[in-house]
Motif scaffolding. Structure first.
Motif, PDB file in Angstrom:
ATOM      1  N   ASN A 247       0.837  -1.406  -0.107  1.00 26.24           N
ATOM      2  CA  ASN A 247      -0.192  -0.001   0.100  1.00 26.24           C
ATOM      3  C   ASN A 247       0.707   1.097  -0.041  1.00 26.24           C
ATOM      4  OD1 ASN A 247      -2.328  -1.322   0.075  1.00 26.24           O
ATOM      5  ND2 ASN A 247      -2.450  -1.450   2.283  1.00 26.24           N
ATOM      6  N   PRO A 248       0.654   2.292  -0.858  1.00 25.37           N
ATOM      7  CA  PRO A 248       1.363   3.601  -0.790  1.00 25.37           C
ATOM      8  C   PRO A 248       0.919   4.239   0.191  1.00 25.37           C
ATOM      9  CG  PRO A 248      -0.338   3.310  -2.545  1.00 25.37           C
ATOM     10  CD  PRO A 248      -0.495   2.181  -1.932  1.00 25.37           C
ATOM     11  N   ILE A 249       1.831   5.238   0.582  1.00 25.67           N
ATOM     12  CA  ILE A 249       1.730   6.054   1.547  1.00 25.67           C
ATOM     13  C   ILE A 249       1.947   7.628   0.904  1.00 25.67           C
ATOM     14  CG2 ILE A 249       2.449   4.716   3.554  1.00 25.67           C
ATOM     15  CD1 ILE A 249       5.294   6.273   3.189  1.00 25.67           C
ATOM     16  N   ARG A 250       1.359   8.496   1.816  1.00 23.25           N
ATOM     17  CA  ARG A 250       1.628   9.854   1.029  1.00 23.25           C
ATOM     18  C   ARG A 250       3.038  10.220   1.056  1.00 23.25           C
ATOM     19  NH1 ARG A 250      -0.023  13.789   4.331  1.00 23.25           N
ATOM     20  NH2 ARG A 250       0.039  12.742   6.191  1.00 23.25           N
ATOM     21  N   GLU A 251       3.508  11.182  -0.029  1.00 23.49           N
ATOM     22  CA  GLU A 251       4.724  11.639  -0.331  1.00 23.49           C
ATOM     23  C   GLU A 251       5.259  12.499   1.062  1.00 23.49           C
ATOM     24  OE1 GLU A 251       4.611  13.974  -3.913  1.00 23.49           O
ATOM     25  OE2 GLU A 251       4.346  12.086  -5.187  1.00 23.49           O
ATOM     26  N   GLU A 252       4.139  13.341   1.685  1.00 24.79           N
ATOM     27  CA  GLU A 252       4.782  14.122   2.967  1.00 24.79           C
ATOM     28  C   GLU A 252       4.990  13.071   4.023  1.00 24.79           C
ATOM     29  OE1 GLU A 252       2.446  16.542   5.973  1.00 24.79           O
ATOM     30  OE2 GLU A 252       1.925  17.243   3.918  1.00 24.79           O
ATOM     31  N   LYS A 253       4.253  12.082   4.232  1.00 24.05           N
ATOM     32  CA  LYS A 253       4.662  11.179   5.323  1.00 24.05           C
ATOM     33  C   LYS A 253       5.935  10.379   5.098  1.00 24.05           C
ATOM     34  CE  LYS A 253       1.387   8.659   7.189  1.00 24.05           C
ATOM     35  NZ  LYS A 253       0.490   7.648   7.575  1.00 24.05           N
ATOM     36  N   LYS A 254       6.231   9.826   3.806  1.00 24.00           N
ATOM     37  CA  LYS A 254       7.412   9.286   3.451  1.00 24.00           C
ATOM     38  C   LYS A 254       8.744  10.252   3.642  1.00 24.00           C
ATOM     39  CE  LYS A 254      10.398   6.983   0.268  1.00 24.00           C
ATOM     40  NZ  LYS A 254      10.418   6.393  -1.049  1.00 24.00           N
ATOM     41  N   GLN A 255       8.393  11.534   3.467  1.00 23.18           N
ATOM     42  CA  GLN A 255       9.462  12.664   3.752  1.00 23.18           C
ATOM     43  C   GLN A 255       9.630  12.858   5.313  1.00 23.18           C
ATOM     44  OE1 GLN A 255      11.799  13.785   1.569  1.00 23.18           O
ATOM     45  NE2 GLN A 255      12.641  14.417   3.509  1.00 23.18           N
ATOM     46  N   HIS A 256       8.518  12.611   6.105  1.00 27.99           N
ATOM     47  CA  HIS A 256       8.747  12.811   7.503  1.00 27.99           C
ATOM     48  C   HIS A 256       9.688  11.211   8.088  1.00 27.99           C
ATOM     49  CE1 HIS A 256       5.001  15.440   7.972  1.00 27.99           C
ATOM     50  NE2 HIS A 256       6.015  16.255   7.761  1.00 27.99           N
ATOM     51  N   LEU A 257       9.223  10.307   7.613  1.00 25.03           N
ATOM     52  CA  LEU A 257       9.967   9.117   7.724  1.00 25.03           C
ATOM     53  C   LEU A 257      11.504   9.112   7.478  1.00 25.03           C
ATOM     54  CD1 LEU A 257       7.540   6.591   6.829  1.00 25.03           C
ATOM     55  CD2 LEU A 257       8.176   6.947   9.259  1.00 25.03           C
TER      56      LEU A 257
ATOM     57  N   LYS B 112       6.798   2.891  -1.142  1.00 24.73           N
ATOM     58  CA  LYS B 112       5.969   3.357  -2.353  1.00 24.73           C
ATOM     59  C   LYS B 112       5.130   4.594  -2.014  1.00 24.73           C
ATOM     60  CE  LYS B 112       5.973  -0.641  -4.985  1.00 24.73           C
ATOM     61  NZ  LYS B 112       7.105  -1.125  -5.850  1.00 24.73           N
ATOM     62  N   THR B 113       4.882   5.537  -2.994  1.00 26.63           N
ATOM     63  CA  THR B 113       4.135   6.986  -2.727  1.00 26.63           C
ATOM     64  C   THR B 113       3.285   7.130  -3.603  1.00 26.63           C
ATOM     65  OG1 THR B 113       5.633   8.278  -3.595  1.00 26.63           O
ATOM     66  CG2 THR B 113       5.893   7.865  -1.128  1.00 26.63           C
ATOM     67  N   GLU B 114       2.096   7.830  -3.577  1.00 22.29           N
ATOM     68  CA  GLU B 114       1.367   8.315  -4.317  1.00 22.29           C
ATOM     69  C   GLU B 114       0.679   9.561  -3.815  1.00 22.29           C
ATOM     70  OE1 GLU B 114      -2.270   5.655  -5.446  1.00 22.29           O
ATOM     71  OE2 GLU B 114      -0.994   4.390  -6.258  1.00 22.29           O
ATOM     72  N   LYS B 115       0.846  10.686  -4.714  1.00 23.15           N
ATOM     73  CA  LYS B 115       0.342  11.833  -4.696  1.00 23.15           C
ATOM     74  C   LYS B 115      -1.101  12.046  -3.990  1.00 23.15           C
ATOM     75  CE  LYS B 115       0.606  16.481  -6.276  1.00 23.15           C
ATOM     76  NZ  LYS B 115       0.931  17.418  -7.401  1.00 23.15           N
ATOM     77  N   ASP B 116      -2.096  11.116  -4.160  1.00 23.34           N
ATOM     78  CA  ASP B 116      -3.463  11.409  -3.883  1.00 23.34           C
ATOM     79  C   ASP B 116      -3.874  10.442  -2.958  1.00 23.34           C
ATOM     80  OD1 ASP B 116      -3.695  13.397  -5.698  1.00 23.34           O
ATOM     81  OD2 ASP B 116      -4.292  12.265  -7.107  1.00 23.34           O
ATOM     82  N   THR B 117      -2.819   9.774  -2.274  1.00 23.30           N
ATOM     83  CA  THR B 117      -3.269   8.736  -1.124  1.00 23.30           C
ATOM     84  C   THR B 117      -3.804   9.348   0.203  1.00 23.30           C
ATOM     85  OG1 THR B 117      -1.316   7.267  -2.076  1.00 23.30           O
ATOM     86  CG2 THR B 117      -2.186   6.862   0.400  1.00 23.30           C
ATOM     87  N   VAL B 118      -4.906   8.836   0.526  1.00 25.82           N
ATOM     88  CA  VAL B 118      -5.511   9.226   1.421  1.00 25.82           C
ATOM     89  C   VAL B 118      -5.256   8.510   2.822  1.00 25.82           C
ATOM     90  CG1 VAL B 118      -7.816  10.063   2.722  1.00 25.82           C
ATOM     91  CG2 VAL B 118      -7.442  10.230   0.204  1.00 25.82           C
ATOM     92  N   ASP B 119      -4.873   8.988   4.169  1.00 23.06           N
ATOM     93  CA  ASP B 119      -4.475   8.408   5.215  1.00 23.06           C
ATOM     94  C   ASP B 119      -5.704   8.029   5.712  1.00 23.06           C
ATOM     95  OD1 ASP B 119      -1.858   8.456   5.291  1.00 23.06           O
ATOM     96  OD2 ASP B 119      -1.777  10.390   6.255  1.00 23.06           O
ATOM     97  N   THR B 120      -5.914   6.591   6.276  1.00 26.34           N
ATOM     98  CA  THR B 120      -7.094   6.112   6.976  1.00 26.34           C
ATOM     99  C   THR B 120      -6.785   5.806   8.323  1.00 26.34           C
ATOM    100  OG1 THR B 120      -6.559   3.753   6.328  1.00 26.34           O
ATOM    101  CG2 THR B 120      -8.159   5.272   4.829  1.00 26.34           C
ATOM    102  N   TYR B 121      -7.596   6.054   9.377  1.00 28.73           N
ATOM    103  CA  TYR B 121      -7.318   5.931  10.660  1.00 28.73           C
ATOM    104  C   TYR B 121      -8.478   5.052  11.306  1.00 28.73           C
ATOM    105  CZ  TYR B 121      -4.115   9.888   9.994  1.00 28.73           C
ATOM    106  OH  TYR B 121      -3.091  10.471   9.572  1.00 28.73           O
TER     107      TYR B 121
END
Length: 99
Positions: A50-60, A79-88
């Motif tokens: 599952n891809p994560i947001r680019e911003e989240k990857k940068q934080h990691l 892997k990242t995708e620009k339009d990925t939405v975090d789900t909680y």
């Protein structure tokens, strides 16, 4: 359990529930009625990563200096995708609408 004894020849574990020298070992076998249980691998939850947001990857990537270097490639290869939405978990749809 107080003592464990593993015997690879019988494919099982023997155990005692006390340290008394006169207590005999009881056994637990890893076979089912003559068949070895070889299906101990969990089923895959996802068919692909599952891809994560680019911003989240940068934080990691930013916190890599604080974690073991042996794990760096794991985080860098997300892997990242620009339009990925975090789900909680446990978040209702009305809260999603407010954010």
């Amino acid at each position: 359990m107080r003592r464990l004894r593993y015997d690879k020849n019988i494919k099982g574990v023997s155990y005692k529930t006390s340290l008394a020298p006169d207590e005999s070992f009881k056994s637990v076998m890893f076979a089912k009625r003559g068949k070895l249980n070889e299906t101990l691998l969990p089923k895959l939850a996802y068919l692909k990563s599952n891809p994560i947001r680019e911003e989240k990857k940068q934080h990691l990537i930013d916190i890599l200096p604080y974690i073991s270097e042996s794990l760096w490639d794991f985080y860098r290869n997300f892997k990242t995708e620009k339009d990925t939405v975090d789900t909680y978990p446990n978040v209702s749809s009305s809260e999603d609408d407010e954010n």
